[in-house]
Design a protein around this motif. Structure first.
Motif, short mmCIF file in Angstrom:
data_model
loop_
_atom_site.label_atom_id
_atom_site.label_comp_id
_atom_site.label_asym_id
_atom_site.label_seq_id
_atom_site.Cartn_x
_atom_site.Cartn_y
_atom_site.Cartn_z
N ARG A 96 -1.60 8.35 4.00
CA ARG A 96 -1.10 7.34 4.95
C ARG A 96 -0.12 7.96 5.96
NH1 ARG A 96 2.87 3.70 1.00
NH2 ARG A 96 4.47 5.29 0.69
N THR A 97 -0.27 7.53 7.21
CA THR A 97 0.60 8.03 8.28
C THR A 97 1.77 7.09 8.53
OG1 THR A 97 -0.75 6.92 9.96
CG2 THR A 97 -1.33 9.19 9.40
N GLN A 98 1.75 5.92 7.87
CA GLN A 98 2.82 4.94 8.04
C GLN A 98 2.76 3.97 6.86
OE1 GLN A 98 1.64 3.49 11.83
NE2 GLN A 98 -0.36 2.80 11.13
N THR A 99 3.89 3.39 6.50
CA THR A 99 3.89 2.43 5.39
C THR A 99 3.49 1.03 5.86
OG1 THR A 99 6.28 2.07 5.68
CG2 THR A 99 5.60 3.70 4.05
N SER A 100 3.06 0.91 7.12
CA SER A 100 2.55 -0.38 7.61
C SER A 100 1.32 -0.83 6.83
CB SER A 100 2.19 -0.28 9.10
OG SER A 100 3.31 0.09 9.86
N SER A 101 0.61 0.13 6.21
CA SER A 101 -0.56 -0.23 5.40
C SER A 101 -0.15 -1.14 4.24
CB SER A 101 -1.23 1.04 4.86
OG SER A 101 -0.31 1.82 4.10
N THR A 102 1.05 -0.97 3.73
CA THR A 102 1.56 -1.84 2.67
C THR A 102 1.76 -3.26 3.19
OG1 THR A 102 2.71 0.07 1.70
CG2 THR A 102 3.38 -2.10 0.93
N GLN A 103 2.15 -3.39 4.46
CA GLN A 103 2.31 -4.71 5.06
C GLN A 103 0.98 -5.45 5.13
OE1 GLN A 103 4.01 -3.80 8.87
NE2 GLN A 103 6.03 -3.29 8.03
N VAL A 104 -0.09 -4.71 5.47
CA VAL A 104 -1.42 -5.34 5.54
C VAL A 104 -1.83 -5.84 4.16
CG1 VAL A 104 -3.85 -4.98 6.06
CG2 VAL A 104 -2.10 -3.88 7.48
N GLY A 148 17.60 -11.39 2.35
CA GLY A 148 16.50 -12.13 1.72
C GLY A 148 15.16 -11.43 1.72
N TYR A 149 15.15 -10.12 1.99
CA TYR A 149 13.89 -9.37 2.03
C TYR A 149 13.52 -8.87 0.63
CZ TYR A 149 13.83 -9.19 7.16
OH TYR A 149 13.78 -9.50 8.49
N GLU A 150 12.21 -8.66 0.44
CA GLU A 150 11.68 -8.10 -0.81
C GLU A 150 11.25 -6.64 -0.55
OE1 GLU A 150 7.99 -8.89 -3.96
OE2 GLU A 150 8.16 -10.06 -2.11
N VAL A 151 11.50 -5.76 -1.52
CA VAL A 151 11.08 -4.36 -1.40
C VAL A 151 9.69 -4.22 -2.03
CG1 VAL A 151 11.59 -1.97 -1.99
CG2 VAL A 151 13.46 -3.56 -1.50
N VAL A 152 8.71 -3.76 -1.25
CA VAL A 152 7.32 -3.65 -1.69
C VAL A 152 6.84 -2.21 -1.51
CG1 VAL A 152 4.96 -4.51 -1.39
CG2 VAL A 152 6.91 -6.04 -1.01
N GLY A 201 -1.99 -13.59 1.19
CA GLY A 201 -1.94 -14.97 1.66
C GLY A 201 -0.74 -15.76 1.18
N LYS A 202 0.25 -15.08 0.60
CA LYS A 202 1.46 -15.78 0.13
C LYS A 202 2.49 -15.77 1.26
CE LYS A 202 0.74 -14.43 -4.70
NZ LYS A 202 1.31 -13.72 -5.87
N LEU A 203 2.61 -16.91 1.94
CA LEU A 203 3.50 -17.02 3.08
C LEU A 203 4.65 -17.96 2.74
CD1 LEU A 203 0.73 -17.36 5.82
CD2 LEU A 203 2.03 -15.30 5.23
N PRO A 204 5.80 -17.78 3.36
CA PRO A 204 6.16 -16.75 4.34
C PRO A 204 6.37 -15.38 3.68
CG PRO A 204 8.08 -18.07 3.82
CD PRO A 204 6.92 -18.71 3.09
N ILE A 205 6.45 -14.35 4.53
CA ILE A 205 6.67 -12.98 4.06
C ILE A 205 7.96 -12.43 4.68
CG2 ILE A 205 5.80 -10.60 4.12
CD1 ILE A 205 2.97 -11.77 4.28
N ARG A 206 8.80 -11.89 3.85
CA ARG A 206 9.99 -11.13 4.30
C ARG A 206 10.07 -9.90 3.43
NH1 ARG A 206 11.30 -16.45 4.60
NH2 ARG A 206 12.10 -17.24 6.59
N MET A 207 9.68 -8.76 3.96
CA MET A 207 9.54 -7.57 3.13
C MET A 207 9.92 -6.31 3.89
SD MET A 207 5.46 -6.69 3.20
CE MET A 207 5.81 -4.94 3.07
N ILE A 208 10.31 -5.30 3.13
CA ILE A 208 10.39 -3.94 3.66
C ILE A 208 9.54 -3.06 2.75
CG2 ILE A 208 12.63 -4.15 4.79
CD1 ILE A 208 13.89 -2.77 2.35
N ALA A 209 8.95 -2.02 3.33
CA ALA A 209 8.06 -1.13 2.58
C ALA A 209 8.53 0.31 2.77
CB ALA A 209 6.61 -1.29 3.06
#
Length: 339
Positions: free
Chosen positions: A168-176, A125-129, A182-190
């Motif tokens: 970027r040193t990590q794709t965590s910036s995409t998570q931020v 159920g994850y979204e690819v971002v 503000g669209k919750l809940p979030i289930r994603m991989i980046a």
């Protein structure tokens, strides 16, 4: 004049009969029937012929022209037919011979590994971002609870474009960026390419790929993280795979851990592949730090979440038992064709 016309006619017919190409045939046509051809010159000399003889001479000229044209068309047809036969013989295809195989490309090992990871998480159920590779310092560091004096911001580890913009040193910036929507809940991989100032060797590169995951919802706990990653490991490495979590520290998660999987080569007994430990380190993870949620406008009293980061090259190296990461980027067709 009559004898002259007869000689022209016989000479022309003889030359036409000896022609062995369409080009030569055209040269003969021009020599006898062209604007400066021999028959045309005879017609120009008609003014010197007695008026009573002109009809006879004109008829002889027309007969000669007609005979030459007919012979040209006859030989032209034969030459064209012979040329067509020769071309068909040259182009003949023996359908009993084996066909030539085209060299068709295929997916790179990194791409194969990424598609497998995406398949597993999309199935849960994850979204690819995706996000930008050239990123603001804020998204890459500050919003992930990495302050200005943190060692990770040292120029030895990070490529700076300006003092506020980095590779970027990590794709965590995409998570931020996704949390800020503000669209919750979030289930994603980046998934994506990241950059760090590392020396190139068998296990390091200044440019590599990560797949970061994030879940934000109500009542999310560390147990949810463990269950999710356990399913992921079993899907990727086999149903008998076991997982182990070891305490660790990441600025943007608390508590944090590193996850090991039982060696799929020896089944956890110990071998060269796992350095006789029976376990292989696979990823880092943890519960999202409340301060990270606050900076992205999410109430940590109402929502919690977990995050994890997987090195894509590490997955490819482990899954396909590659002993040198540089092989993934050297474009050696002998290596790549194995996949």
């Amino acid at each position: 004049m009559k004898e002259k016309l007869q000689a022209i006619r016989e000479n022309a017919l003889a030359r036409i009969a000896e022609s062995d190409s369409l080009d030569k045939l055209n040269e003969i046509r021009v020599a006898y029937l062209g604007k400066k051809g021999e028959l045309t010159e005879v017609l120009k000399g008609m003014k010197d012929v007695k008026p009573e003889d002109r009809p006879k001479i004109g008829a002889l000229v027309n007969d000669a022209r007609e005979a030459i044209e007919q012979k040209i068309e006859e030989i032209k047809g034969k030459l064209a037919s012979a040329a067509r036969e020769a071309r068909l013989k040259k182009e003949v295809i023996d359908v009993s011979l084996p066909a030539k195989k085209n060299a068709i490309g295929h997916s790179h090992p990194n791409t194969v590994a990424l598609e497998e990871v995406e398949r597993i998480f999309i199935g849960m159920g994850y979204e690819v971002v995706e996000g930008p590779e050239v990123e603001y310092d804020y998204y890459n560091f500050e919003a992930l609870n990495i302050p200005a004096n943190h060692p990770a911001k040292d120029e030895q580890d990070t490529f700076y474009v300006t003092d506020k913009i980095v590779l970027r040193t990590q794709t965590s910036s995409t998570q931020v960026r996704e949390m800020e929507k503000g669209k919750l809940p979030i289930r994603m991989i980046a998934p994506g390419r990241v950059f760090r100032s590392d020396e190139v060797d068998a296990t390091h590169s200044p440019s590599f790929h990560q797949v970061e995951g994030l879940v934000i919802d109500k009542n999310i706990t560390f147990a949810d993280l463990k269950g999710t990653l356990d399913v992921f490991a079993k899907e990727l490495f086999g149903s008998k795979t076991k997982v182990k979590f070891r305490p660790h520290h990441f600025p943007f998660t608390e508590p944090s851990a590193e996850m090991d999987v039982s060696c799929f080569k020896c089944g956890g007994k110990g071998c060269r592949f796992c350095k006789d430990s029976g376990w292989i380190e696979i990823l880092g993870c943890g519960v999202v730090h409340p301060h990270v949620l606050e900076m992205s406008g999410i109430n940590p009293e109402e929502y919690t979440g977990f995050a994890f980061g997987i090195g894509l090259e590490r997955i490819a190296i482990l899954k396909y038992e590659i002993d040198d990461m540089r092989l993934l980027y050297e474009n050696d067709i002998r290596f790549l064709s194995q996949f």
